[in-house]
Design a protein around this motif. Structure first.
Motif, PDB file in Angstrom:
ATOM      1  N   THR A   1       0.937  -1.158  -0.048  1.00  0.00           N
ATOM      2  CA  THR A   1       0.019  -0.069   0.006  1.00  0.00           C
ATOM      3  C   THR A   1       0.820   1.263   0.080  1.00  0.00           C
ATOM      4  N   ILE A   2       0.290   2.325  -0.178  1.00  0.00           N
ATOM      5  CA  ILE A   2       1.099   3.591  -0.054  1.00  0.00           C
ATOM      6  C   ILE A   2       1.809   3.762   1.369  1.00  0.00           C
ATOM      7  N   TYR A   3       1.224   3.169   2.396  1.00  0.00           N
ATOM      8  CA  TYR A   3       2.084   3.365   3.411  1.00  0.00           C
ATOM      9  C   TYR A   3       3.230   2.669   3.629  1.00  0.00           C
ATOM     10  N   ASP A   4       3.292   1.400   2.940  1.00  0.00           N
ATOM     11  CA  ASP A   4       4.687   0.452   2.620  1.00  0.00           C
ATOM     12  C   ASP A   4       5.598   1.554   2.182  1.00  0.00           C
ATOM     13  N   ILE A   5       5.033   2.273   1.020  1.00  0.00           N
ATOM     14  CA  ILE A   5       5.954   2.963   0.151  1.00  0.00           C
ATOM     15  C   ILE A   5       6.559   4.148   1.087  1.00  0.00           C
ATOM     16  N   ALA A   6       5.408   4.643   1.719  1.00  0.00           N
ATOM     17  CA  ALA A   6       5.761   6.046   2.502  1.00  0.00           C
ATOM     18  C   ALA A   6       6.890   5.752   3.614  1.00  0.00           C
ATOM     19  N   LYS A   7       6.505   4.493   4.215  1.00  0.00           N
ATOM     20  CA  LYS A   7       7.848   4.292   5.460  1.00  0.00           C
ATOM     21  C   LYS A   7       9.050   4.107   4.841  1.00  0.00           C
ATOM     22  N   LYS A   8       9.147   3.336   3.647  1.00  0.00           N
ATOM     23  CA  LYS A   8      10.405   3.046   3.043  1.00  0.00           C
ATOM     24  C   LYS A   8      10.907   4.310   2.703  1.00  0.00           C
ATOM     25  N   ALA A   9      10.237   5.348   1.927  1.00  0.00           N
ATOM     26  CA  ALA A   9      10.867   6.417   1.459  1.00  0.00           C
ATOM     27  C   ALA A   9      10.932   7.491   2.660  1.00  0.00           C
ATOM     28  N   ASN A  10      10.454   7.153   3.736  1.00  0.00           N
ATOM     29  CA  ASN A  10      10.558   8.351   4.876  1.00  0.00           C
ATOM     30  C   ASN A  10       9.575   9.636   4.508  1.00  0.00           C
ATOM     31  N   VAL A  11       8.624   9.066   4.138  1.00  0.00           N
ATOM     32  CA  VAL A  11       7.578  10.325   3.704  1.00  0.00           C
ATOM     33  C   VAL A  11       6.095   9.919   4.296  1.00  0.00           C
ATOM     34  N   SER A  12       5.095  10.759   4.317  1.00  0.00           N
ATOM     35  CA  SER A  12       3.986  10.290   4.565  1.00  0.00           C
ATOM     36  C   SER A  12       2.974   9.769   3.484  1.00  0.00           C
TER      37      SER A  12
ATOM     38  N   ILE B   1       1.824   9.653  -6.995  1.00  0.00           N
ATOM     39  CA  ILE B   1       1.403   8.831  -7.950  1.00  0.00           C
ATOM     40  C   ILE B   1       0.294   9.801  -8.852  1.00  0.00           C
ATOM     41  N   ASN B   2      -0.505  10.688  -8.313  1.00  0.00           N
ATOM     42  CA  ASN B   2      -1.374  11.567  -9.085  1.00  0.00           C
ATOM     43  C   ASN B   2      -0.731  12.901  -9.792  1.00  0.00           C
ATOM     44  N   ASN B   3       0.528  12.799  -9.489  1.00  0.00           N
ATOM     45  CA  ASN B   3       1.153  14.345 -10.085  1.00  0.00           C
ATOM     46  C   ASN B   3       0.334  15.515  -9.793  1.00  0.00           C
ATOM     47  N   SER B   4      -0.274  15.383  -8.249  1.00  0.00           N
ATOM     48  CA  SER B   4      -0.677  16.578  -7.964  1.00  0.00           C
ATOM     49  C   SER B   4       0.110  17.253  -6.487  1.00  0.00           C
ATOM     50  N   GLY B   5      -0.252  18.664  -6.695  1.00  0.00           N
ATOM     51  CA  GLY B   5       0.474  19.364  -5.755  1.00  0.00           C
ATOM     52  C   GLY B   5       1.884  19.392  -5.779  1.00  0.00           C
ATOM     53  N   LYS B   6       2.771  20.311  -4.869  1.00  0.00           N
ATOM     54  CA  LYS B   6       4.290  20.759  -5.374  1.00  0.00           C
ATOM     55  C   LYS B   6       4.861  19.803  -4.476  1.00  0.00           C
ATOM     56  N   ILE B   7       5.856  18.956  -5.117  1.00  0.00           N
ATOM     57  CA  ILE B   7       6.543  17.989  -4.546  1.00  0.00           C
ATOM     58  C   ILE B   7       8.195  18.225  -4.778  1.00  0.00           C
ATOM     59  N   SER B   8       9.014  18.176  -4.037  1.00  0.00           N
ATOM     60  CA  SER B   8      10.543  18.580  -4.336  1.00  0.00           C
ATOM     61  C   SER B   8      10.864  17.446  -5.457  1.00  0.00           C
TER      62      SER B   8
ATOM     63  N   ALA C   1      13.486  15.848  -5.530  1.00  0.00           N
ATOM     64  CA  ALA C   1      14.430  14.795  -4.710  1.00  0.00           C
ATOM     65  C   ALA C   1      13.329  13.690  -4.027  1.00  0.00           C
ATOM     66  N   THR C   2      12.154  14.446  -3.469  1.00  0.00           N
ATOM     67  CA  THR C   2      11.517  13.286  -2.804  1.00  0.00           C
ATOM     68  C   THR C   2      10.770  12.405  -3.830  1.00  0.00           C
ATOM     69  N   ARG C   3      10.326  13.108  -4.989  1.00  0.00           N
ATOM     70  CA  ARG C   3       9.630  12.382  -6.145  1.00  0.00           C
ATOM     71  C   ARG C   3      10.369  11.330  -6.653  1.00  0.00           C
ATOM     72  N   GLN C   4      11.625  11.487  -6.739  1.00  0.00           N
ATOM     73  CA  GLN C   4      12.497  10.452  -7.097  1.00  0.00           C
ATOM     74  C   GLN C   4      12.696   9.502  -6.329  1.00  0.00           C
ATOM     75  N   ARG C   5      12.657   9.807  -5.149  1.00  0.00           N
ATOM     76  CA  ARG C   5      12.985   8.576  -3.894  1.00  0.00           C
ATOM     77  C   ARG C   5      11.631   8.046  -3.907  1.00  0.00           C
ATOM     78  N   VAL C   6      10.674   8.684  -3.853  1.00  0.00           N
ATOM     79  CA  VAL C   6       9.395   7.779  -3.672  1.00  0.00           C
ATOM     80  C   VAL C   6       9.043   6.765  -5.022  1.00  0.00           C
ATOM     81  N   LYS C   7       9.248   7.426  -6.132  1.00  0.00           N
ATOM     82  CA  LYS C   7       9.167   6.601  -7.441  1.00  0.00           C
ATOM     83  C   LYS C   7      10.029   5.427  -7.389  1.00  0.00           C
ATOM     84  N   GLN C   8      11.219   5.412  -7.046  1.00  0.00           N
ATOM     85  CA  GLN C   8      12.204   4.244  -6.975  1.00  0.00           C
ATOM     86  C   GLN C   8      11.462   3.329  -5.822  1.00  0.00           C
ATOM     87  N   VAL C   9      11.214   3.758  -4.766  1.00  0.00           N
ATOM     88  CA  VAL C   9      10.534   2.913  -3.953  1.00  0.00           C
ATOM     89  C   VAL C   9       9.376   2.143  -4.535  1.00  0.00           C
ATOM     90  N   MET C  10       8.707   2.864  -5.111  1.00  0.00           N
ATOM     91  CA  MET C  10       7.411   2.179  -5.849  1.00  0.00           C
ATOM     92  C   MET C  10       7.927   1.054  -6.681  1.00  0.00           C
TER      93      MET C  10
END
Lengths: 336, 336
Positions: free
Chosen positions: A3-14, A22-29, A31-40
């Motif tokens: 789930t997104i929570y598994d991703i969140a935990k591993k990527a150290n984000v909420s 996932i939805n390309n919404s809001g502003k995200i740095s 750096a974090t976008r890359q990190r999250v994508k990689q974990v996904m």
DNA sequence: CTGAAAGCGCTAACAC
DNA sequence: GTGTTAGCGCTTTCAG
């Protein structure tokens, strides 16, 4: 399940951040976008569209209900619907009612409980009214295909049954035929009624008397119809040509004629509504009024999605798509 | 939207009681059951299956992916799958990959995110392996239809491509043909390879030399194939018969021959795999190895649901369904 | 026999 | 830019 929570935990984000990625919404740095994508990627994450649908009140699924999956008219229509749905970002939940009201009802229940975004509906016949009302009561966006249903107001894509029938019959008349039988679908179906009207019109316009004995109501799927056919053949003044209201009825008629030792078109001319797909490619034989089946599906889907996405006025629209008379060799000049 | 809470309030019970009424679970007094049921009717309540799926981790949807919705083999297969799914309480999410790996990938993504309970998968070819692995990585129950894919272990329902091909070719041999061309599907597809093997076997068994110049690899959907065909016809020692590896290829070949002024079977005999549906009903012409398409779908669905519901052993099973040689008139004795 | 609480996986609305 | 809270509609678990 990931789930997104598994991703969140591993990527150290909420979880919210993951959702935003996932939805390309809001502003995200970046750096974090890359990190999250990689974990996904690592975790082979795939979003759960049920959860999504639940909160968004939107499934991105459209239901297509046809009445006969073995009929090339409907499979071509389905292809048109599918291509368009896919292009516009919708999935297709597919159903086949088999010209059967009970099956149709089951599908309607399913459609409702699946909370699809809309329905492309080829009704079985006038008896579909109850099912359609049920859909409308739930404000389900709806486009009717191929057949109208008395009492139901909705966007509708129709063929020119009356006009097409008139032209087919006039073709037979032009070949010298005066005794022309109509083997029709069920009286319960709007296209059958319209084809009957077109048939009568053609006769009237050409001063040929209308004879009720030449008109048979059957069922669009009834390939075999021996009794009906021999009834026609044993008339005091039998027909010299047959107008079959759809492709299956024509094939049934031709098979029946052959069984009686009669040849088409030598002993009997035959024309029909709807082309035959592969069969016509292999052997261009039947003279038909071909309908733009693909367009039925693609236009209907277009309209439906317009409605779903609020791009339609309130007034239901109706379009009548023209058919094309394709003259081949199943109808010949009347021998005098 | 009406929810169980609306029902609950109006019926003076808790949501839980409503849920129990819907699912016929737990003990409930007849009085409350009746009351709840009545309120559900009044409010036209329909359960939300997304919410249900979310908590139950089960959608009761099965995905069917076929490669060509206009091919009677696949539509008949689809009907078998659909009938069986419906009988066993599953819905069908239908997809058409058009023999196209990119479309196939899109469907796999969709399948995964929809969290369907299982997939009936007719692979496009060997290149489907990546997609199938993706499904298996997510433990998606899977049954392969019609084609195997190297490297993928899964329940599989196959036709007897090799055997069927052998019999078709032997039929041509028995008519005196010695120069028999093979117009095949893509080398990327297991059935095409197997049909090639059967072709070679038949020749070998009958001491007819194998000539590579007579073998063409095309694409199962390529109706038109002018260049390939004229290549064959301009050989120093041209073929007198053609074995087309499926129905579409046969029709393409016959159309091509006609364009060159050649008649079937007078100038060239033609046989193929897969029957033609309507076309054969109208005009029983092509000699074919007909596959039990309906059974492909119904058996595959049966197996899939067995797996979904845990009634299968771990070992993947494979079945090879026999085809039936139907001799009609598209292949004739070689004129000497 | 019936109900209250918690949670399925996700996102909208609002903080910080 | 990012996190917290609440809730979509339903069922499981545990109390009563």
């Amino acid at each position: 399940m990931i789930t997104i929570y598994d991703i969140a935990k591993k990527a150290n984000v909420s979880a919210m951040t993951v959702s935003r990625v996932i939805n390309n919404s809001g502003k995200i740095s970046d750096a974090t976008r890359q990190r999250v994508k990689q974990v996904m990627e690592e975790l082979h994450y795939v979003p759960n569209s049920n959860a999504r649908s639940l909160v968004l009140q939107k499934t991105h699924i459209i239901s297509l209900l046809i009445t006969d999956i073995t009929n090339p008219f409907y499979t071509t229509l389905a292809r048109g619907a599918e291509d368009t749905a896919k292009r516009l970002g919708y999935k297709l939940l597919f159903g086949n009612s088999d010209e059967n009201y009970a099956k149709e009802k089951d599908y309607v229940d399913m459609i409702l409980s699946t909370r699809v975004d809309g329905v492309l509906f080829a009704p079985t016949g006038d008896g579909s009214a109850a099912h359609l009302q049920q859909l409308q009561k739930h404000n389900m966006p709806l486009v009717l295909l191929d057949r109208e249903v008395p009492g139901i107001q909705a966007d509708t894509v129709l063929g020119d049954s009356k006009e097409g029938a008139r032209r087919l019959v006039e073709h037979l008349l032009s070949l010298g035929h005066r005794r022309i039988a109509l083997i029709n679908g069920s009286e319960d179906v709007s296209t059958a009624r319209q084809r009957h009207v077109g048939y009568k019109e053609a006769l009237k316009l050409n001063d040929v008397p209308y004879d009720e004995a030449l008109v048979l109501y059957a069922n669009y799927r009834e390939i075999q119809n021996e009794t009906a056919l021999s009834q026609l053949l044993h008339l005091p003044d039998p027909p010299t040509a047959i107008f079959a209201a759809n492709n299956f009825l024509a094939i049934g008629a031709i098979q029946g004629l052959r069984a009686q030792g009669l040849q088409v078109p030598d002993d009997m001319s035959v024309v029909c509504f709807d082309d035959l797909g592969l069969a016509s490619a292999l052997n261009p034989f039947l003279t038909v009024a071909a309908q733009p089946a693909y367009q039925f599906g693609s236009l209907g889907m277009q309209w439906l999605i317009d409605r779903i996405e609020g791009r339609s006025q309130d007034e239901p629209r109706t379009i009548i798509l023209p058919s094309e008379l394709i003259v081949r060799s199943s109808a010949a000049k009347l021998k005098s």
